[in-house]
Design an enzyme around this catalytic site. Structure first.
Site, PDB file in Angstrom:
ATOM      1  N   ILE A   1       4.524   7.964   2.281  1.00 29.15           N
ATOM      2  CA  ILE A   1       3.532   8.444   3.588  1.00 29.15           C
ATOM      3  C   ILE A   1       2.459   8.897   3.110  1.00 29.15           C
ATOM      4  O   ILE A   1       2.253   9.870   2.410  1.00 29.15           O
ATOM      5  CB  ILE A   1       4.481   9.552   4.198  1.00 29.15           C
ATOM      6  CG1 ILE A   1       5.727   9.026   4.528  1.00 29.15           C
ATOM      7  CG2 ILE A   1       3.746   9.984   5.544  1.00 29.15           C
ATOM      8  CD1 ILE A   1       5.830   7.779   5.563  1.00 29.15           C
TER       9      ILE A   1
ATOM     10  N   GLU B   1      -3.610  -2.122  12.140  1.00 28.68           N
ATOM     11  CA  GLU B   1      -3.273  -1.604  10.909  1.00 28.68           C
ATOM     12  C   GLU B   1      -3.169  -2.907   9.680  1.00 28.68           C
ATOM     13  O   GLU B   1      -4.100  -2.831   8.892  1.00 28.68           O
ATOM     14  CB  GLU B   1      -1.764  -1.151  10.775  1.00 28.68           C
ATOM     15  CG  GLU B   1      -1.450  -0.600   9.529  1.00 28.68           C
ATOM     16  CD  GLU B   1       0.043  -0.054   9.386  1.00 28.68           C
ATOM     17  OE1 GLU B   1       0.432   0.111   8.144  1.00 28.68           O
ATOM     18  OE2 GLU B   1       0.609   0.109  10.385  1.00 28.68           O
TER      19      GLU B   1
ATOM     20  N   GLN C   1     -11.122  -9.835 -16.121  1.00 26.81           N
ATOM     21  CA  GLN C   1     -11.183 -10.690 -17.470  1.00 26.81           C
ATOM     22  C   GLN C   1     -12.615 -10.834 -17.913  1.00 26.81           C
ATOM     23  O   GLN C   1     -12.753 -10.807 -19.025  1.00 26.81           O
ATOM     24  CB  GLN C   1     -10.386 -11.872 -16.937  1.00 26.81           C
ATOM     25  CG  GLN C   1     -10.365 -12.994 -18.180  1.00 26.81           C
ATOM     26  CD  GLN C   1      -9.412 -12.463 -19.087  1.00 26.81           C
ATOM     27  OE1 GLN C   1      -8.358 -11.675 -19.130  1.00 26.81           O
ATOM     28  NE2 GLN C   1      -9.616 -13.113 -20.459  1.00 26.81           N
TER      29      GLN C   1
END
Length: 389
Positions: free
Chosen positions: A159, A243, A337
């Site tokens: 949470i 969301e 990288q």
């Protein structure tokens, strides 16, 4: 700036937000990353600037702006070297507060939404459980009505803002025998007896507070039921499109930030007598990632435009999160990288970004769960309708 979606007013807002973040947030990021605690003063500064009220009604102190202001808010938060800080802000503003606005009655809106917009109260959305994960319907937390109170028992985990928060939006089963039709949503003050919250130690998102929370016979007033009893699952599903789009936007923004940073680094770094930006292998790899990120961004913007018009874009939002989080992870891996040994050093942003980005394909529904949802829609021809009309 994409002129199909962003106006001059949007661009002015972006510049103002960038300036605010550089002045008020960036100087504190390293401290918050180390301590894992975001100091309260910044929440109130965000509130004073209206950033928590972007999407909310003017009647409660909001600005009632279109969703592309939210897009700008999310994108710029991804470019200040702390996805954890960004998560704390958007989890408050778009997870907890979305439920306050959608399901809260007038009393709840005055007592909680208004101070949340002002940054004076912090909220957390409590859905995921230790035994459930992405299986919302399988939750075990229960709420039993006794007179004018509900007694809540159970636990939640992962949470965001779980320790910081002044209030929780809690999903609990009021009729366990009904499965997902027996879930309800409650407002809970965090200072109540029987609540215990412990901070989790995470790979990334170090600035944000992520908690496991236990409820032991926590009593809340019956009036803190939000919306109708038994409608909690539809309420949760209703907000998943937003969301997932939020997490998709976060992903394309951090991918873009990583690429921009890497291009700047490569234009200064020399090897074998020339800038490493001139090496074909690196150039072509970076171009591939930039192309993928741009594709995601354009798709995400199109989905946002439809959501802003009131369309139900659960399919597109699910696709957006699935693809964007994967693309961002791959781009950031390559960018690290390209910095060589410096990419592995904490003083360079790619190391933190690499860890922070890994949460993308996990949080808000794992990529595997999203593929199952899309499989039902694409292969099984299942049609998802708005849960609450």
């Amino acid at each position: 700036m994409n002129s199909n979606y962003f106006t001059e007013e949007h661009q002015a807002f972006r510049e103002s937000l960038k300036d605010f973040l550089q002045k008020e947030v960036v100087p504190h990021i390293e401290k918050w990353e180390k301590t894992g605690t975001i100091e309260r003063f910044i929440w109130e500064k965000f509130g004073e600037m209206g950033y928590f009220g972007i999407a909310y009604p003017e009647a409660y102190g909001g600005l009632n702006l279109d969703l592309f202001y939210t897009v700008i808010f999310l994108e710029e938060l991804q470019k200040i070297k702390s996805s954890g800080f960004a998560a704390a802000m958007w989890a408050h503003g778009y997870l907890a507060m979305t439920h306050l606005n959608a399901e809260g009655d007038e009393r709840i809106k005055q007592d909680y939404l208004v101070p949340s917009i002002a940054g004076k109260k912090i909220g957390a959305l409590c859905i995921s459980e230790p035994f459930g994960g992405s299986d919302v319907a399988g939750m075990r937390t229960n709420a039993v009505k006794k007179g004018d109170k509900y007694i809540i028992n159970g636990s939640k985990t992962f949470i965001t803002n779980g320790v910081y928060a002044d209030y929780y939006i809690v999903a609990a089963k009021t009729n366990p025998e009904l499965g997902n039709k027996g879930i309800s949503i409650f407002l809970m003050d965090t200072g109540l007896k029987g609540i215990s919250a412990s901070k989790l130690d995470k790979l990334g998102w170090r600035a944000s507070d992520t908690a496991e929370i236990a409820f032991d016979n926590v009593e809340i007033p019956a009036e803190n039921l939000m919306g109708e009893e038994g409608k909690g699952f539809p309420y949760i599903m209703q907000h998943f499109a937003l969301e997932r789009l939020i997490m998709a936007i976060n992903a394309h923004a951090r991918g873009e930030y990583a690429i921009d940073y890497t291009i700047d680094y490569m234009s200064q770094r020399e090897a074998f007598g020339k800038k490493i930006s001139k090496f074909q292998a690196l150039r072509h790899t970076l171009v591939e990632h930039a192309t993928e990120v741009e594709h995601c961004k354009i798709f995400n913007y199109a989905a946002v435009a439809r959501l802003d018009k009131g369309e139900y874009v659960v399919k597109e939002a699910t696709m957006a999160k699935l693809k964007s989080t994967k693309v961002a992870d791959e781009a950031i891996y390559s960018c690290l990288q390209m910095l060589g040994g410096y990419g592995y050093m904490e003083e360079y942003p790619l190391a933190r970004l690499f860890r922070d980005s890994r949460l993308g394909p996990i949080g808000g529904g794992t990529s595997e769960i999203l593929k199952e949802i899309l499989g039902k829609m694409i292969i099984d021809n299942q049609n998802y309708e708005p849960a609450v009309k």
